[in-house]
Motif scaffolding. Structure first.
Motif, PDB file in Angstrom:
ATOM      1  N   VAL A 132       1.084  -1.758  -0.217  1.00  0.00           N
ATOM      2  CA  VAL A 132      -0.132  -0.554   0.113  1.00  0.00           C
ATOM      3  C   VAL A 132       1.246   1.578   0.442  1.00  0.00           C
ATOM      4  O   VAL A 132       1.599   1.534   1.090  1.00  0.00           O
ATOM      5  CB  VAL A 132      -0.825  -0.093   0.720  1.00  0.00           C
ATOM      6  CG1 VAL A 132      -1.623   1.599   1.677  1.00  0.00           C
ATOM      7  CG2 VAL A 132      -1.903  -1.033   1.349  1.00  0.00           C
ATOM      8  N   LEU A 133       0.616   1.657  -1.144  1.00  0.00           N
ATOM      9  CA  LEU A 133       1.785   3.367  -0.532  1.00  0.00           C
ATOM     10  C   LEU A 133       0.847   4.388  -0.191  1.00  0.00           C
ATOM     11  O   LEU A 133      -0.083   4.886  -0.741  1.00  0.00           O
ATOM     12  CB  LEU A 133       1.016   3.952  -2.680  1.00  0.00           C
ATOM     13  CG  LEU A 133       3.360   3.132  -3.238  1.00  0.00           C
ATOM     14  CD1 LEU A 133       4.363   4.341  -2.441  1.00  0.00           C
ATOM     15  CD2 LEU A 133       3.464   1.902  -3.574  1.00  0.00           C
ATOM     16  N   SER A 134       1.655   4.606   0.984  1.00  0.00           N
ATOM     17  CA  SER A 134       0.220   5.793   1.186  1.00  0.00           C
ATOM     18  C   SER A 134       1.202   6.558   1.687  1.00  0.00           C
ATOM     19  O   SER A 134       1.520   7.629   0.386  1.00  0.00           O
ATOM     20  CB  SER A 134       0.540   5.267   2.813  1.00  0.00           C
ATOM     21  OG  SER A 134       1.225   5.066   3.407  1.00  0.00           O
ATOM     22  N   ALA A 150      -6.972  12.435   4.950  1.00  0.00           N
ATOM     23  CA  ALA A 150      -7.932  11.975   5.134  1.00  0.00           C
ATOM     24  C   ALA A 150      -8.043  10.296   4.445  1.00  0.00           C
ATOM     25  O   ALA A 150      -8.417   9.481   4.978  1.00  0.00           O
ATOM     26  CB  ALA A 150      -9.279  12.639   5.530  1.00  0.00           C
ATOM     27  N   ALA A 151      -7.937  11.054   3.381  1.00  0.00           N
ATOM     28  CA  ALA A 151      -7.438   9.947   2.270  1.00  0.00           C
ATOM     29  C   ALA A 151      -5.926   8.664   2.725  1.00  0.00           C
ATOM     30  O   ALA A 151      -6.833   7.349   2.418  1.00  0.00           O
ATOM     31  CB  ALA A 151      -7.602  10.195   0.902  1.00  0.00           C
ATOM     32  N   LYS A 152      -5.789   9.271   2.972  1.00  0.00           N
ATOM     33  CA  LYS A 152      -3.828   8.335   2.872  1.00  0.00           C
ATOM     34  C   LYS A 152      -4.251   7.670   4.578  1.00  0.00           C
ATOM     35  O   LYS A 152      -3.637   6.504   4.871  1.00  0.00           O
ATOM     36  CB  LYS A 152      -2.813   9.565   2.959  1.00  0.00           C
ATOM     37  CG  LYS A 152      -3.257   9.498   1.633  1.00  0.00           C
ATOM     38  CD  LYS A 152      -2.299   8.252   0.958  1.00  0.00           C
ATOM     39  CE  LYS A 152      -2.047   9.138  -0.803  1.00  0.00           C
ATOM     40  NZ  LYS A 152      -1.636   7.316  -1.364  1.00  0.00           N
ATOM     41  N   SER A 153      -4.413   8.636   5.744  1.00  0.00           N
ATOM     42  CA  SER A 153      -5.145   7.972   6.849  1.00  0.00           C
ATOM     43  C   SER A 153      -6.206   6.383   7.002  1.00  0.00           C
ATOM     44  O   SER A 153      -5.573   5.983   7.753  1.00  0.00           O
ATOM     45  CB  SER A 153      -6.011   8.848   7.195  1.00  0.00           C
ATOM     46  OG  SER A 153      -4.976   9.967   8.235  1.00  0.00           O
ATOM     47  N   ARG A 172       1.965 -11.137   2.834  1.00  0.00           N
ATOM     48  CA  ARG A 172       2.355 -10.039   3.834  1.00  0.00           C
ATOM     49  C   ARG A 172       2.396  -8.507   3.589  1.00  0.00           C
ATOM     50  O   ARG A 172       1.470  -8.606   1.903  1.00  0.00           O
ATOM     51  CB  ARG A 172       4.161  -9.636   3.403  1.00  0.00           C
ATOM     52  CG  ARG A 172       5.032 -10.909   3.947  1.00  0.00           C
ATOM     53  CD  ARG A 172       6.309 -10.711   3.711  1.00  0.00           C
ATOM     54  NE  ARG A 172       6.522 -10.177   2.133  1.00  0.00           N
ATOM     55  CZ  ARG A 172       8.090  -9.953   1.424  1.00  0.00           C
ATOM     56  NH1 ARG A 172       9.035  -9.831   2.742  1.00  0.00           N
ATOM     57  NH2 ARG A 172       8.682 -10.030   0.106  1.00  0.00           N
ATOM     58  N   VAL A 173       1.987  -7.290   4.193  1.00  0.00           N
ATOM     59  CA  VAL A 173       1.724  -6.529   4.114  1.00  0.00           C
ATOM     60  C   VAL A 173       2.000  -5.367   4.120  1.00  0.00           C
ATOM     61  O   VAL A 173       2.641  -5.591   5.760  1.00  0.00           O
ATOM     62  CB  VAL A 173       0.103  -6.490   4.837  1.00  0.00           C
ATOM     63  CG1 VAL A 173      -0.320  -4.433   3.933  1.00  0.00           C
ATOM     64  CG2 VAL A 173      -1.521  -7.285   4.110  1.00  0.00           C
ATOM     65  N   ILE A 174       2.858  -4.814   3.430  1.00  0.00           N
ATOM     66  CA  ILE A 174       3.408  -3.327   3.621  1.00  0.00           C
ATOM     67  C   ILE A 174       3.380  -2.238   3.156  1.00  0.00           C
ATOM     68  O   ILE A 174       2.454  -2.081   1.917  1.00  0.00           O
ATOM     69  CB  ILE A 174       4.418  -4.054   2.651  1.00  0.00           C
ATOM     70  CG1 ILE A 174       5.520  -5.292   2.796  1.00  0.00           C
ATOM     71  CG2 ILE A 174       5.698  -3.001   2.220  1.00  0.00           C
ATOM     72  CD1 ILE A 174       6.071  -5.841   1.302  1.00  0.00           C
ATOM     73  N   GLU A 175       3.338  -1.452   3.813  1.00  0.00           N
ATOM     74  CA  GLU A 175       2.698   0.005   3.611  1.00  0.00           C
ATOM     75  C   GLU A 175       4.218   0.644   3.043  1.00  0.00           C
ATOM     76  O   GLU A 175       5.095   0.973   4.362  1.00  0.00           O
ATOM     77  CB  GLU A 175       2.102   0.747   4.822  1.00  0.00           C
ATOM     78  CG  GLU A 175       1.684   2.334   4.510  1.00  0.00           C
ATOM     79  CD  GLU A 175       0.883   2.823   6.080  1.00  0.00           C
ATOM     80  OE1 GLU A 175       0.357   1.539   6.944  1.00  0.00           O
ATOM     81  OE2 GLU A 175       1.203   4.046   5.589  1.00  0.00           O
ATOM     82  N   ILE A 176       4.211   2.343   2.776  1.00  0.00           N
ATOM     83  CA  ILE A 176       5.591   2.436   2.563  1.00  0.00           C
ATOM     84  C   ILE A 176       4.903   3.715   2.296  1.00  0.00           C
ATOM     85  O   ILE A 176       3.224   4.101   1.233  1.00  0.00           O
ATOM     86  CB  ILE A 176       5.822   2.869   1.104  1.00  0.00           C
ATOM     87  CG1 ILE A 176       6.376   0.746   1.031  1.00  0.00           C
ATOM     88  CG2 ILE A 176       7.653   3.425   0.431  1.00  0.00           C
ATOM     89  CD1 ILE A 176       7.867   0.647   1.019  1.00  0.00           C
ATOM     90  N   ALA A 177       5.011   5.096   3.380  1.00  0.00           N
ATOM     91  CA  ALA A 177       4.607   5.575   3.007  1.00  0.00           C
ATOM     92  C   ALA A 177       6.097   6.816   3.067  1.00  0.00           C
ATOM     93  O   ALA A 177       6.467   7.592   3.252  1.00  0.00           O
ATOM     94  CB  ALA A 177       4.458   6.720   4.905  1.00  0.00           C
TER      95      ALA A 177
END
Ligand code: 8X3
Length: 250
Positions: A132-134, A150-153, A172-177
């Motif tokens: 997920v590209l946050s 709000a959307a990226k939260s 796996r669930v990877i979040e890149i911010a």
């Protein structure tokens, strides 16, 4: 069949750079986006270099289309939810609810649609990865950022919840911010095509991140051994110490 990676929003910016890096890392890459010309050009560039890449026209907010796309795939090992973006920089008091709705649709529900549709195949792969590209906007509010923050939260909440719910599954669930990334389109879209306002975002900043820098982090995280989950990775340019702390020359 080769390991397959699906990238949304792959016709430009971080999505295109990520598709390229994943192809270079040996994945069969399925590039999805809404803009046919750019999508085909990007895919042709990759196949011309000998990579295994395919283009699929797709709007991640269209659930029926997403389901049909998922059904047509033989396998899916990696899903990179990159499609997203900011629209408008007005204060909360005067921002247009329609822009908030659009941002939520793409950044959150788009990721939800893609993830729900591809999850059976990701599990079936025996070693799946959802990216997920946050954004750093998921963690810090800033003036004029309301709908995007709000959307990226929301995207951050989705990633965190999904990781908990998939614990025990081979996914796996990877979040890149990412923080400040200079791409051709992000700030231009935010300022509704006003190139001068978009350029001012990066004015005097010594080397904002580029799409390739973020793509590197995505591919690094995806290519760690299966048991290593890069849960959340925040990446900013050196000149940005925090959301509001940006060093500018002059
Ligand atoms: C983009 C980073 O600072 O514009 O996701 O919110 S910021």
């Amino acid at each position: 069949m080769e390991r397959t990676a699906v990238v949304t929003g792959a016709s430009s910016g971080i999505g295109a750079a990520t598709a390229r890096r994943l192809a270079e890392a040996g994945y069969r890459v399925v590039l999805t986006a809404r803009r046919e010309d750019r999508l085909k050009a990007m895919t042709a560039e990759l196949t011309g270099e000998g990579h295994d890449a395919a283009a699929r026209l797709l709007d991640v907010t269209d659930r029926a289309a997403v389901d049909a796309f998922a059904a047509s795939l033989e396998r899916c090992d990696v899903l990179v939810n990159n499609a997203g973006g900011a629209i408008g920089a007005e204060p909360v008091a005067s921002s247009d609810p329609a822009d908030w709705r659009t941002m939520y649709e793409v950044n959150v529900l788009g990721t939800l649609h893609m993830t729900q549709a591809l999850l059976p195949k990701l599990i079936e792969s025996g070693d799946g990865t959802v990216v997920v590209l946050s954004s750093t906007a998921a963690f810090t509010a800033y003036e004029g950022g309301g709908g995007y923050v709000a959307a990226k939260s929301g995207a951050h909440a989705l990633a965190g919840t999904l990781r908990l719910e998939l614990c025990g599954e081979p996914v796996r669930v990877i979040e890149i911010a990412p923080g400040m990334v200079r791409t051709d389109e992000f700030a231009v879209n935010r300022f509704r095509g006003d190139e001068a306002k978009a350029a001012a975002v990066y004015q005097g900043v010594d080397q904002p991140l580029l799409a390739e820098d973020v793509a590197d982090t995505v591919v690094w995280a995806v290519t760690r051994p299966s048991h290593v989950n890069v849960d959340l990775l925040v990446v900013r340019p050196r000149a940005q110490a925090a959301q509001h702390k940006v060093h500018r020359r002059g």
